[in-house]
Structures are given as structure tokens and as C-alpha cells.
Scaffold this motif. Sequence first.
Motif, PDB file in Angstrom:
ATOM      1  N   ILE A 112       0.953  -1.098  -0.258  1.00  0.00           N
ATOM      2  CA  ILE A 112       0.106  -0.006   0.083  1.00  0.00           C
ATOM      3  C   ILE A 112       1.068   1.098  -0.183  1.00  0.00           C
ATOM      4  O   ILE A 112       1.479   1.587   0.918  1.00  0.00           O
ATOM      5  CB  ILE A 112      -1.402  -0.159   1.899  1.00  0.00           C
ATOM      6  N   ILE A 113       0.696   2.067  -1.261  1.00  0.00           N
ATOM      7  CA  ILE A 113       1.333   3.496  -0.533  1.00  0.00           C
ATOM      8  C   ILE A 113       0.357   4.419  -0.069  1.00  0.00           C
ATOM      9  O   ILE A 113      -0.669   4.744  -0.619  1.00  0.00           O
ATOM     10  CB  ILE A 113       1.909   3.963  -2.506  1.00  0.00           C
ATOM     11  N   ALA A 114       1.286   5.122   1.075  1.00  0.00           N
ATOM     12  CA  ALA A 114      -0.068   6.479   1.809  1.00  0.00           C
ATOM     13  C   ALA A 114       1.010   7.329   1.527  1.00  0.00           C
ATOM     14  O   ALA A 114       2.011   7.366   1.973  1.00  0.00           O
ATOM     15  CB  ALA A 114      -0.001   5.425   3.530  1.00  0.00           C
ATOM     16  N   GLY A 115      -0.058   8.136   2.386  1.00  0.00           N
ATOM     17  CA  GLY A 115       0.948   9.097   2.744  1.00  0.00           C
ATOM     18  C   GLY A 115       1.963  10.579   1.947  1.00  0.00           C
ATOM     19  O   GLY A 115       1.104  10.255   0.660  1.00  0.00           O
ATOM     20  N   ASP A 116       2.908  10.962   1.659  1.00  0.00           N
ATOM     21  CA  ASP A 116       3.455  11.911   1.148  1.00  0.00           C
ATOM     22  C   ASP A 116       4.054  10.544  -0.369  1.00  0.00           C
ATOM     23  O   ASP A 116       3.856  11.523  -0.975  1.00  0.00           O
ATOM     24  CB  ASP A 116       4.996  11.685   1.256  1.00  0.00           C
ATOM     25  N   ALA A 117       3.829   9.382   0.380  1.00  0.00           N
ATOM     26  CA  ALA A 117       4.662   8.691  -0.303  1.00  0.00           C
ATOM     27  C   ALA A 117       3.887   8.742  -2.035  1.00  0.00           C
ATOM     28  O   ALA A 117       4.122   8.839  -3.191  1.00  0.00           O
ATOM     29  CB  ALA A 117       4.618   7.119  -0.349  1.00  0.00           C
ATOM     30  N   LYS A 118       2.470   8.538  -1.477  1.00  0.00           N
ATOM     31  CA  LYS A 118       0.791   8.329  -2.546  1.00  0.00           C
ATOM     32  C   LYS A 118       1.380   9.575  -2.924  1.00  0.00           C
ATOM     33  O   LYS A 118       0.929   9.567  -4.211  1.00  0.00           O
ATOM     34  CB  LYS A 118       0.170   8.456  -1.610  1.00  0.00           C
ATOM     35  N   LYS A 119       0.965  11.360  -2.390  1.00  0.00           N
ATOM     36  CA  LYS A 119       1.270  12.367  -2.813  1.00  0.00           C
ATOM     37  C   LYS A 119       2.366  12.153  -4.512  1.00  0.00           C
ATOM     38  O   LYS A 119       2.253  12.656  -5.323  1.00  0.00           O
ATOM     39  CB  LYS A 119       1.070  13.201  -2.571  1.00  0.00           C
ATOM     40  N   GLU A 120       3.580  12.055  -3.827  1.00  0.00           N
ATOM     41  CA  GLU A 120       4.397  11.809  -4.274  1.00  0.00           C
ATOM     42  C   GLU A 120       4.374  11.006  -5.989  1.00  0.00           C
ATOM     43  O   GLU A 120       4.514  11.252  -7.489  1.00  0.00           O
ATOM     44  CB  GLU A 120       5.585  11.348  -4.074  1.00  0.00           C
ATOM     45  N   PHE A 121       3.612   9.702  -5.239  1.00  0.00           N
ATOM     46  CA  PHE A 121       3.919   8.784  -6.744  1.00  0.00           C
ATOM     47  C   PHE A 121       2.759   9.590  -7.572  1.00  0.00           C
ATOM     48  O   PHE A 121       2.655   8.758  -8.512  1.00  0.00           O
ATOM     49  CB  PHE A 121       2.861   6.897  -6.168  1.00  0.00           C
ATOM     50  N   PRO A 176      13.546   8.110  12.044  1.00  0.00           N
ATOM     51  CA  PRO A 176      12.729   9.238  12.300  1.00  0.00           C
ATOM     52  C   PRO A 176      11.988   9.294  13.144  1.00  0.00           C
ATOM     53  O   PRO A 176      10.539   8.621  13.296  1.00  0.00           O
ATOM     54  CB  PRO A 176      12.646  10.201  11.507  1.00  0.00           C
ATOM     55  N   LYS A 177      10.876  10.109  14.188  1.00  0.00           N
ATOM     56  CA  LYS A 177      10.241  10.577  14.893  1.00  0.00           C
ATOM     57  C   LYS A 177       9.083  10.877  13.827  1.00  0.00           C
ATOM     58  O   LYS A 177       7.813   9.683  14.128  1.00  0.00           O
ATOM     59  CB  LYS A 177      10.392  11.374  15.851  1.00  0.00           C
ATOM     60  N   LYS A 178       9.057  11.601  12.797  1.00  0.00           N
ATOM     61  CA  LYS A 178       7.919  11.695  12.167  1.00  0.00           C
ATOM     62  C   LYS A 178       7.142  10.380  12.096  1.00  0.00           C
ATOM     63  O   LYS A 178       6.358   9.766  12.174  1.00  0.00           O
ATOM     64  CB  LYS A 178       8.145  12.448  11.129  1.00  0.00           C
ATOM     65  N   TYR A 179       7.875   9.150  11.454  1.00  0.00           N
ATOM     66  CA  TYR A 179       7.641   7.876  11.276  1.00  0.00           C
ATOM     67  C   TYR A 179       6.571   7.645  12.461  1.00  0.00           C
ATOM     68  O   TYR A 179       5.941   6.749  12.208  1.00  0.00           O
ATOM     69  CB  TYR A 179       8.442   6.769  10.227  1.00  0.00           C
ATOM     70  N   ILE A 180       7.504   7.483  13.481  1.00  0.00           N
ATOM     71  CA  ILE A 180       6.623   6.826  15.008  1.00  0.00           C
ATOM     72  C   ILE A 180       5.660   7.568  15.199  1.00  0.00           C
ATOM     73  O   ILE A 180       4.198   6.626  15.084  1.00  0.00           O
ATOM     74  CB  ILE A 180       7.945   7.017  15.953  1.00  0.00           C
ATOM     75  N   SER A 181       5.584   8.401  15.199  1.00  0.00           N
ATOM     76  CA  SER A 181       4.544   9.438  15.621  1.00  0.00           C
ATOM     77  C   SER A 181       3.907   9.748  14.563  1.00  0.00           C
ATOM     78  O   SER A 181       2.226   9.316  14.840  1.00  0.00           O
ATOM     79  CB  SER A 181       5.105  11.478  16.037  1.00  0.00           C
ATOM     80  N   ASP A 182       3.755   9.642  13.215  1.00  0.00           N
ATOM     81  CA  ASP A 182       2.517   9.990  12.461  1.00  0.00           C
ATOM     82  C   ASP A 182       2.027   8.176  12.113  1.00  0.00           C
ATOM     83  O   ASP A 182       1.037   8.226  11.621  1.00  0.00           O
ATOM     84  CB  ASP A 182       2.873  10.016  10.784  1.00  0.00           C
ATOM     85  N   CYS A 230       2.831  -4.566   3.488  1.00  0.00           N
ATOM     86  CA  CYS A 230       4.034  -3.420   3.312  1.00  0.00           C
ATOM     87  C   CYS A 230       3.679  -2.088   3.037  1.00  0.00           C
ATOM     88  O   CYS A 230       2.534  -1.878   2.459  1.00  0.00           O
ATOM     89  CB  CYS A 230       5.287  -3.429   1.858  1.00  0.00           C
ATOM     90  N   LEU A 231       3.900  -1.087   3.312  1.00  0.00           N
ATOM     91  CA  LEU A 231       3.068   0.382   4.118  1.00  0.00           C
ATOM     92  C   LEU A 231       3.934   1.281   3.350  1.00  0.00           C
ATOM     93  O   LEU A 231       5.094   1.740   3.606  1.00  0.00           O
ATOM     94  CB  LEU A 231       2.742   0.865   5.474  1.00  0.00           C
ATOM     95  N   ILE A 232       4.474   2.147   2.188  1.00  0.00           N
ATOM     96  CA  ILE A 232       4.878   2.926   1.883  1.00  0.00           C
ATOM     97  C   ILE A 232       5.224   3.994   1.894  1.00  0.00           C
ATOM     98  O   ILE A 232       3.577   4.417   1.917  1.00  0.00           O
ATOM     99  CB  ILE A 232       5.601   2.521   0.300  1.00  0.00           C
ATOM    100  N   LEU A 233       5.931   4.866   2.921  1.00  0.00           N
ATOM    101  CA  LEU A 233       5.715   5.536   3.479  1.00  0.00           C
ATOM    102  C   LEU A 233       6.087   7.096   2.631  1.00  0.00           C
ATOM    103  O   LEU A 233       5.040   8.346   2.268  1.00  0.00           O
ATOM    104  CB  LEU A 233       6.295   5.846   4.769  1.00  0.00           C
ATOM    105  N   ASP A 234       7.447   7.113   2.189  1.00  0.00           N
ATOM    106  CA  ASP A 234       8.005   8.053   1.585  1.00  0.00           C
ATOM    107  C   ASP A 234       8.797   7.349   0.038  1.00  0.00           C
ATOM    108  O   ASP A 234       9.047   6.175  -0.008  1.00  0.00           O
ATOM    109  CB  ASP A 234       9.375   8.514   2.424  1.00  0.00           C
ATOM    110  N   LEU A 235       8.354   8.561  -0.479  1.00  0.00           N
ATOM    111  CA  LEU A 235       9.391   7.615  -2.174  1.00  0.00           C
ATOM    112  C   LEU A 235       9.853   9.395  -2.353  1.00  0.00           C
ATOM    113  O   LEU A 235       9.297  11.035  -2.067  1.00  0.00           O
ATOM    114  CB  LEU A 235       8.523   8.190  -3.402  1.00  0.00           C
ATOM    115  N   MET A 236      11.016  10.035  -1.801  1.00  0.00           N
ATOM    116  CA  MET A 236      12.155  11.296  -1.878  1.00  0.00           C
ATOM    117  C   MET A 236      13.267  11.035  -2.506  1.00  0.00           C
ATOM    118  O   MET A 236      14.003   9.688  -2.722  1.00  0.00           O
ATOM    119  CB  MET A 236      12.784  11.108  -0.856  1.00  0.00           C
TER     120      MET A 236
END
Length: 125
Positions: A10-19, A69-75, A105-111
Motif C-alpha cells: 500500500i502506498i500511503a501519505g507523502d509517498a502516495k502524493k509523490e507517486f 525518524p520521529k515523524k514515522y513513529i508519530s505519524d 508493506c506500507l510505503i511511507l515515502d518516495l524521496m
Amino acid sequence: MLYNRIIKVIIAGDAKKEFDKLNKLVGTEIKNGITNSDHQTLLNSIKQKINLLKENPQYGINIKKNIIPKKYISDYDVNNLWKINLSSVWRMIYTIKGNQVEIICLILDLMNHKSYDKRFGYKRK
């Protein structure tokens, strides 16, 4: 299936926007007759890695817990994080979640590399 469990990516969050942004850009390029670009190479790389994750969720490089990174833990309430190197020095960041029935597999970021270094606190020399 791995260990008799269904594997989902699953592509989620910021990764979804970038994708989605990349997909739209590639669609426009193809419509305009461009058949080979860095964007198309990157999109193909992402799709290829997603297929690899469907076969083996641990395909990527495991990131040590003390540098998540704390961002991934909190978000996303992450307790594990993985990285896959993509074309054009881009990175795919994902976490693995699951239960008795499925592995996700939760894809969180593409950067790009610069954003990756910044997110993980790496300084360029």
C-alpha cells in the motif's frame, strides 16, 4: 504468499502524493510523445520494487531502530523501517505490518537523496 499469508503493498501519505504526481507527469510525457525520461525510469523502478515487495516484504535494507525518524513513529506508529534504493538516487521508505492472515508493506515515502539525507539527519561532507 509468504508463510501462508497474503502480501499487500500500500502506498500511503507523502509517498502516495509523490507517486500520483509522478504518474501524472509520466502520462503527460507519453501523451506528448516522450518515450524515455528520468521520470519514466523512476516510475518503472518504483513499480518494479513494488512487485519485488509482493514476493519478499524484507527485500529492502532494514534501518536501525535508533535512527528511525520521529515523524514515522508519530505519524504511522512505526517500529520497523526499510529502505529501497531506486533509480536516479531516489529512495523508497516502507514499514512492514501484519497479522496471522496478511503482511502489509506500507510505503511511507518516495524521496530524492537530498531529502532522504535531511529526513534521517545525515550531513553531506
